[in-house]
Write an enzyme that holds these catalytic residues in place. Structure first.
Site, PDB file in Angstrom:
ATOM      1  N   ASP A 199       0.784  -1.231   0.000  1.00  0.00           N
ATOM      2  CA  ASP A 199       0.000   0.000   0.000  1.00  0.00           C
ATOM      3  C   ASP A 199       0.815   1.280   0.000  1.00  0.00           C
ATOM      4  O   ASP A 199       0.269   2.355  -0.273  1.00  0.00           O
ATOM      5  CB  ASP A 199      -0.982  -0.013   1.167  1.00  0.00           C
ATOM      6  CG  ASP A 199      -2.110  -1.003   0.939  1.00  0.00           C
ATOM      7  OD1 ASP A 199      -2.397  -1.290  -0.235  1.00  0.00           O
ATOM      8  OD2 ASP A 199      -2.701  -1.492   1.916  1.00  0.00           O
ATOM      9  N   TYR A 240      -9.958  -0.696   1.434  1.00  0.00           N
ATOM     10  CA  TYR A 240      -9.642  -0.928   2.851  1.00  0.00           C
ATOM     11  C   TYR A 240      -9.381   0.382   3.582  1.00  0.00           C
ATOM     12  O   TYR A 240      -8.833   1.327   3.026  1.00  0.00           O
ATOM     13  CB  TYR A 240      -8.410  -1.825   2.994  1.00  0.00           C
ATOM     14  CG  TYR A 240      -8.760  -3.223   3.451  1.00  0.00           C
ATOM     15  CD1 TYR A 240      -9.280  -3.454   4.728  1.00  0.00           C
ATOM     16  CD2 TYR A 240      -8.605  -4.319   2.610  1.00  0.00           C
ATOM     17  CE1 TYR A 240      -9.614  -4.720   5.151  1.00  0.00           C
ATOM     18  CE2 TYR A 240      -8.943  -5.605   3.024  1.00  0.00           C
ATOM     19  CZ  TYR A 240      -9.446  -5.790   4.301  1.00  0.00           C
ATOM     20  OH  TYR A 240      -9.788  -7.049   4.709  1.00  0.00           O
TER      21      TYR A 240
END
Length: 710
Positions: free
Chosen positions: A370, A458
Site C-alpha cells: 500500500d 480498505y
C-alpha cells in the site's frame, strides 16, 4: 532495558541499554522549535519547492494533471528528515540546527529513456539547489515502477470504455449497467497489482463492478487485462478477458460467444434502491428491547485536557515526542521520551501488505503493497464522535502527491485521551471476614495519536498509544470493504461466498514498522531467549519427585547491570518471513520499502533482505528493530457491508523492563485509596484522592458536522 512485545503470540524480544536512567535525572521539556526539525513541510514550503523546480529549465517540468503521460512531472514532495547524527547533535549537544530539506520525486517521462529520479531540495524555506537523493542500493528507477497517477487512471477509463463497446449488449442484459457512453447506471473498475509477471511490464487486471454504493462488493463477473506500458495510450491494448470462469482473447471473441448463445452467462438481480447490502443503512432488528436510537457512551474531558500539542510536539504525563504524517507511508514519531529519557529516536509505519488467493486472474494476481498506492496521503477527514471522540484535538495536514500544488486534508490527525475501561492497576485487600483493609485503584487511561488510510476498499486506523506507566503501543485496525471477486464454484477453495455473486477472497495482512530504539543512548545490544523446562529436586523435600520449573535466560550488557526478559510464544502465519529483525542503524537505510515496490516487486529499489545479510555485529551498537505484525483474514458473511474492527487489530508494545525503580505511573495524581475507619463495622471510610471529588458535566451540546472535502 525496554522490552518489545508483539501482539498476538509473537516472540518477545528486547533491546538492552548500556546503562539505565540516572536516578537524579529530572524531566526535560524539548522546546517546540527543536521538535520542528521533524515537522512536515508547510503548504508554503511545498509551494516553494514546486516553484523552484518548475523554474529549472533543465528539468523541463510540466503540470501533472493534464496533457500526455510522456512528460516530466513533479509527483511527490515531502520532508526529508535530517540525518540522525545531525539531529542528535542538535537535540542533545547544542549543535547547529540541521538544514531543512525536501524530498522531491520527479517522473521523467518526456525523454528517450523515461525514468524516476529522487532529489534533495533545499534549503527551506527558500530552496536554491537540488541534487540526486541516494540511499543504499539506489539506482535509476524504471518508469514502469511508478505509482499510477490520476491522469493514467483517466486514460485507462477511456481505453476500457472503448474496448467494452462490443460487450455493451452483454453487460446491459446481464447487469443492467454498462460502460460505453455511460452517464447513469454505469460500470466502474478496480485495478490490482503487481502489474505484470516480470520487471518492466505494466499490465493490469481490471475488475468490472456496478457503480453503486459499496461498488467493491458488486463485481459483474468480467475481468480485463490491459497492457498500458507504452506512454502513448493509443498503443494500449486489451490482451485477455475472463468472464464467469472462462478466458477470452478479445472483447470481440466474448461478444461472439454471447451472440451465438454459447456463453454461460451470469445474470445479476436488480440492486434495490434502498437498504442495499453494501450500504450502511440500518436494516433488521435486535431481539432485545434495549434502545439503539439514542447516543451511546462518550469520551469526555470534564476538567480540561491533560495533554499539550505545540506544533508537532506532543506532551502527556511523562511522555514527549515529535510527530509527522509523511505522504509516502504515514505516521512517524521522533525523539520519543519518557521523563526526559529518550527511548526511541524513531517509531514509524513502513508498509502495509495484503496477499490474496483466488480463482479469478485478478484475485490470484493481487499482492497489494500500500505504500505504492499513496498510503500516507489518503488521510481523509476524521469524523467527530465516530473516528475520534468529540473532545479530540483535530489537525489538518498538507500533501503534495500527484497534484500541481499542496492539497489540504482537514482533520487528518486526531489526538485524545482515552479511558481504557480497565484499571491501570488495582487491589482489594480483603480481611477474609467480610471486610477489607483497603482498596486502591488507578483508572486506566492512554493518550491516542490517530490517523487513517483509506487505500481504495480498505481503511486502516493507525494508532500510537501512550500509557502513564511508560508503555507505548502501536496498533492498526483493518476495516472498510473486503477485496471481493465474482463468485464461481471453483472459487470456494479461496474464500467464502459472502453474497449471491460475491466471493470474499482469503488474504494475509502484514504491516511493517521501524523502531529505532535508543535506550539511555545509542549503544544498545540485543539478545533472544527461549523458555526451557528444567527438572530439579525439591530442596525442602529431596525425596519428593522432581518438579518441572521454567527457566529464563538473562540478557546482559558489558557496560551495565543485568537485564531480564520473559519470552513469549512463537507462532503466526508462515507467509511472514521475519516477526522481528534487528539491524545496525545506517543513514542510507531509512525505510524498509518504497513507493515503487508495488509495481516492481521483482527488482525492488529497496530490498530489505540487504539490510540483514551483511553479518554485522549488533552488540553495543545503534540498533533498529524492524517489526512485522499481521493476521490471516478469511472473509465471511459478517464482513458485509464492512469488516469490523473487533478481532482485526494487530500491533506491538514497547514496555520498560527493570528500567525504572518502580512503576512510573505512581507519579499520577489519579489514584483512589479507600480505608475503613471503624472496622469491623465498616460504617465509615476514608477516601483519599488527589483529583476533584466529582468529574462534573461531560459532553457539550454541539451537533454532529462533517465536510469530507480535501
Amino acid at each position: 532495558m525496554w522490552l518489545l512485545r508483539l501482539a498476538w503470540a509473537l516472540p518477545v524480544l528486547g533491546m538492552v541499554a548500556s546503562s539505565g536512567p540516572s536516578p537524579s535525572a529530572s524531566p526535560t521539556e524539548l522546546p517546540p522549535d527543536k521538535a520542528s526539525i521533524f515537522a512536515d513541510l508547510s503548504a508554503d514550503e511545498l509551494r516553494a519547492v514546486r516553484a523552484f523546480l518548475m523554474s529549472c529549465p533543465e528539468l523541463g517540468l510540466s503540470p501533472s494533471r493534464r496533457g500526455p503521460l510522456a512528460k516530466n512531472t513533479l509527483f511527490l514532495v515531502e520532508l526529508l528528515p535530517p540525518k540522525k547524527r545531525l539531529a542528535l547533535r542538535y537535540l542533545d549537544h547544542g549543535g547547529r540546527r540541521p538544514r531543512r530539506q525536501a524530498r522531491a520525486v520527479i517522473f521523467f517521462g518526456g525523454q528517450a529513456e523515461p525514468n524516476i529520479t529522487e532529489f534533495t531540495v533545499g534549503p527551506l524555506p527558500r530552496p536554491s539547489s537540488y541534487r540526486p537523493l541516494r540511499f543504499k542500493g539506489s539506482r535509476t528507477v524504471p518508469f514502469t515502477a511508478r505509482p499510477t497517477t490520476q491522469l493514467e487512471y483517466e486514460l485507462l477509463h477511456g481505453v476500457l470504455a472503448q474496448a467494452m463497446e462490443p460487450l455493451h449488449q452483454l453487460l446491459l442484459d446481464t447487469t443492467g449497467f454498462w460502460f460505453h457512453n455511460c452517464s447513469q447506471r454505469c460500470l466502474t473498475f478496480s485495478d490490482i497489482a503487481p502489474r505484470g509477471l516480470v520487471s518492466g511490464e505494466r499490465r493490469s487486471w481490471l475488475v468490472l463492478q456496478r457503480f453503486v454504493e459499496g461498488f467493491f462488493l458488486h463485481p459483474v463477473g468480467l475481468e480485463v487485462l490491459v497492457d498500458h506500458r507504452d506512454l502513448d495510450p493509443r498503443h494500449w491494448a486489451v490482451q485477455q478477458l475472463w468472464y464467469n470462469g472462462r478466458y477470452f482473447s478479445s472483447p470481440q471473441e466474448l461478444a461472439e460467444h454471447y451472440e451465438r448463445g454459447t456463453l454461460a452467462v451470469a445474470r445479476l438481480p436488480e440492486p434495490p434502491s434502498q437498504q442495499l447490502f453494501s450500504s450502511y443503512e440500518p436494516r433488521g432488528h435486535f431481539t432485545t428491547s434495549t434502545p439503539t436510537g439514542v447516543h451511546g457512551a462518550k469520551v469526555c474531558e470534564p476538567q480540561g485536557r491533560r495533554y499539550r500539542v505545540r506544533g508537532n510536539q506532543l506532551e502527556y504525563g511523562g511522555w514527549s515526542l515529535a510527530f509527522r504524517l509523511r505522504s509516502s507511508a504515514g505516521l512517524q514519531l521522533f525523539n520519543l521520551r519518557f521523563n526526559g529519557e529518550r527511548l526511541a529516536y524513531e517509531v514509524s509505519v513502513q508498509e502495509a501488505i495484503a496477499f490474496y488467493g483466488g480463482h479469478t486472474p485478478a484475485a490470484m494476481q493481487t499482492k497489494y503493497m500500500d505504500a505504492g498506492w499513496g498510503m500516507g496521503t489518503v488521510t481523509y477527514e476524521l469524523a467527530r464522535g465516530i473516528d475520534c471522540p468529540e473532545t479530540a484535538t483535530y489537525l489538518d495536514v498538507h500533501h503534495f502527491y500527484d497534484a500541481d500544488g499542496p492539497v489540504r486534508f482537514p482533520h487528518a490527525i486526531c489526538i485524545f485521551e482515552l479511558p481504557t475501561g480497565v484499571p491501570l492497576r488495582r487491589h482489594f485487600d480483603s480481611d477474609f471476614q467480610g471486610g477489607f483493609h483497603f482498596y486502591a485503584g488507578l483508572e486506566g487511561q492512554a493518550l491516542v495519536l490517530r490517523t487513517t488510510s483509506t487505500v481504495y476498499n480498505y481503511d486502516y486506523i493507525w494508532d500510537f498509544l501512550l500509557y502513564p506507566n511508560g508503555v507505548m503501543e502501536a496498533k492498526v485496525h483493518a476495516t472498510g470493504f473486503i477485496h471481493a471477486t465474482f463468485y464461481t464454484p471453483q472459487g470456494r477453495r479461496y474464500g467464502s461466498r459472502v453474497h449471491s455473486h460475491v466471493l470474499g477472497n482469503l488474504h494475509t495482512h502484514l504491516v511493517h514498522y521501524k523502531v529505532d530504539l535508543d535506550i539511555a543512548g545509542t549503544g544498545n545490544s540485543f539478545e533472544t531467549m527461549d523458555v526451557r523446562f528444567e527438572n530439579i529436586s525439591n530442596p525442602w523435600s529431596p525425596a519428593t519427585a522432581s518438579s518441572t520449573t521454567p527457566t529464563l535466560g538473562l540478557c546482559c550488557h558489558a557496560g551495565g547491570g543485568k537485564r531480564r526478559e520473559s519470552p513469549g510464544a512463537g507462532g503466526g502465519p508462515r507467509t511472514r518471513t521475519y516477526h522481528l529483525a534487528v539491524t545496525r542503524h545506517h543513514e542510507n537505510e531509512p525505510t524498509s520499502s518504497s513507493i515503487y515496490t508495488q509495481n516492481d516487486p521483482w527488482e525492488p529499489l529497496v530490498s530489505f533482505e540487504g539490510f540483514i545479510r551483511n553479518n554485522e555485529s549488533i552488540d553495543d551498537q545503534d540498533l533498529v528493530a524492524w517489526v512485522t505484525v499481521g493476521f490471516l483474514h478469511i472473509p465471511h458473511a459478517e464482513d458485509i457491508p464492512n469488516t469490523a474492527t473487533p478481532g482485526n487489530a494487530v500491533g506491538f508494545f514497547l514496555r520498560p523492563f527493570n528500567f525504572f525503580d518502580e512503576d512510573p505511573s505512581v507519579a499520577s495524581h489519579s489514584p483512589v485509596i479507600v480505608r475503613p475507619l471503624d472496622p469491623p463495622t465498616f460504617s465509615r471510610v476514608e477516601i483519599q484522592r488527589w483529583t476533584p471529588a466529582s468529574p462534573g458535566p461531560c459532553i457539550g451540546p454541539e451537533p454532529f458536522t462533517y465536510n469530507g472535502t480535501y
